[in-house]
Design a protein around this motif. Structure first.
Motif, PDB file in Angstrom:
ATOM      1  N   ARG A 114      45.180  -7.909   0.962  1.00 49.50           N
ATOM      2  CA  ARG A 114      44.554  -7.930   2.287  1.00 49.50           C
ATOM      3  C   ARG A 114      43.040  -7.846   2.167  1.00 49.50           C
ATOM      4  N   THR A 115      42.545  -6.999   1.266  1.00 52.91           N
ATOM      5  CA  THR A 115      41.104  -6.866   1.074  1.00 52.91           C
ATOM      6  C   THR A 115      40.501  -8.177   0.584  1.00 52.91           C
ATOM      7  N   ARG A 116      41.153  -8.809  -0.388  1.00 47.88           N
ATOM      8  CA  ARG A 116      40.639 -10.072  -0.932  1.00 47.88           C
ATOM      9  C   ARG A 116      40.625 -11.157   0.138  1.00 47.88           C
ATOM     10  N   THR A 143      35.467 -13.587   5.370  1.00 50.49           N
ATOM     11  CA  THR A 143      34.098 -13.228   5.746  1.00 50.49           C
ATOM     12  C   THR A 143      33.098 -14.160   5.107  1.00 50.49           C
ATOM     13  N   HIS A 144      33.265 -14.454   3.839  1.00 50.68           N
ATOM     14  CA  HIS A 144      32.346 -15.363   3.135  1.00 50.68           C
ATOM     15  C   HIS A 144      32.456 -16.780   3.687  1.00 50.68           C
ATOM     16  N   ASP A 202      40.462 -10.706   3.424  1.00 48.69           N
ATOM     17  CA  ASP A 202      39.420 -10.386   4.409  1.00 48.69           C
ATOM     18  C   ASP A 202      38.048 -10.785   3.876  1.00 48.69           C
ATOM     19  N   GLU A 203      37.780 -10.485   2.614  1.00 47.81           N
ATOM     20  CA  GLU A 203      36.482 -10.819   2.028  1.00 47.81           C
ATOM     21  C   GLU A 203      36.309 -12.324   1.949  1.00 47.81           C
ATOM     22  N   GLY A 204      37.394 -13.022   1.607  1.00 46.36           N
ATOM     23  CA  GLY A 204      37.307 -14.483   1.542  1.00 46.36           C
ATOM     24  C   GLY A 204      37.014 -15.100   2.895  1.00 46.36           C
ATOM     25  N   SER A 233      45.437  -4.635  -1.752  1.00 43.32           N
ATOM     26  CA  SER A 233      44.409  -5.393  -2.475  1.00 43.32           C
ATOM     27  C   SER A 233      44.369  -6.835  -2.005  1.00 43.32           C
TER      28      SER A 233
END
Length: 323
Positions: A312-314, A320-321, A316-318, A310
């Motif tokens: 890592r996902t957060r 990307t934004h 990665d999303e951060g 979780s």
């Protein structure tokens, strides 16, 4: 004359630390000349204080063993140090609160007005740091017994509960270290031919055996460094809501030095170790593992593995934004 008297008292308080200092070092501390320092030393000698001149390498001046400092010889910094130390010592020693309060009151009464004002300006309340996980305050008598054995270089016998089973050890006690409000004894165990760092709250010393030992060279040359880099020092996992473990690709001494309070480190290979620790959440626990900036494997339990996914996902999303 007042300035001279104050400077002489300051010189006497410096000698009170027990060090041997050159005239130049004393002059630097007092902000005066070497000639003035020597004149003040003569004044102290005339007053009956035994100021010894030590010749050779490392020489200088020191207070003789027969001399006794009056309790009022405190500069402002020493007054603050005494006040803080006596108010905080009950957090690491039990059955000493009343005695430390009485000692502080006695010192304050004996201090001149200026020093007393500095000492009374500090009222300290100690609060628990949840990351330190301190041991319960140690019985002052245990510290007295161990400290006396260290000073006299007496071998001691002690019951120790830091092993898988309680055991009785023969120890050459060298130093006491307080780290994160936990007491540790640095000792050499001659029967096993090894150095030990042990939690004092797990030790029950018997009376010293009356046999003496010669001090040995400490590992790392420093008892504090030895305690901080020893992974099997008797620590236990703290009671956190979430607790897990992982193999970290770092040597045990490195991880032991920087692991949070309430964690344990087990040697795995010369370049890896198992860290067991806890946190208020699985994500918080995962974050702590990442602070070591090393590969982690064999992660347990499943909740910790999911928390790392979780995170890592957060991240990665951060990222990307952000782009």
């Amino acid at each position: 004359m007042a300035a001279t008297s104050a400077r002489t008292l300051k010189l006497l308080s410096i000698f009170g630390i027990g060090a041997t200092l050159t005239a130049g070092e004393l002059a630097t501390r007092l902000g005066t000349s070497v000639r003035t320092v020597r004149r003040d030393i003569d004044t102290l000698r005339e007053l009956g204080y035994e100021i010894e001149a030590v010749r050779g390498a490392g020489g200088g001046y020191r207070l003789g063993r027969a001399s006794r400092l009056p309790p009022i010889v405190f500069d402002e910094d020493q007054a603050v140090a005494a006040a803080v130390a006596l108010q905080t010592v009950p957090t690491i020693l039990s059955d000493i609160r009343e005695n430390s309060a009485r000692a502080l009151a006695t010192l304050r009464q004996a201090m001149p007005a200026r020093s007393r004002a500095h000492a009374e300006a500090f009222t300290v309340s100690a609060a628990r740091n949840y990351w330190e996980f301190p041991a319960a305050p140690i019985d002052a008598e245990i510290i007295r017994v161990i400290g006396g054995a260290i000073h006299r270089q007496h071998i001691i016998r002690a019951d120790y509960t830091g092993e898988d089973e309680p055991t009785t050890l023969t120890l050459e006690p060298h130093d006491l270290v307080v780290w994160a409000a936990r007491w540790y004894l640095v000792a050499f165990e001659p029967d096993a031919d090894r150095w030990r760092a042990m939690r004092v709250d797990r030790l029950e010393p018997r009376m010293p055996m009356g046999r003496t030992f010669d001090r040995r060279d400490l590992p790392h040359g420093d008892p504090v460094a030895f305690v901080m880099s020893t992974h099997d020092r008797g620590d236990t996992p703290a009671d956190w809501p979430c607790r897990g473990s992982a193999l970290i690709a770092l040597p045990a001494p490195v991880v032991a030095r920087f692991a949070p309070g309430g964690s344990t480190v087990e040697h795995h290979t010369d370049s890896s170790c198992r860290l067991t620790l806890g946190a208020w959440s699985w994500a918080g626990l995962g974050g702590l593992l990442l602070t070591f900036d090393a590969d982690v494997t064999d992660i347990e339990p499943a909740e910790l593995r999911q928390a790392l996914r979780s995170l890592r996902t957060r991240i990665d999303e951060g990222l990307t934004h952000a782009t």
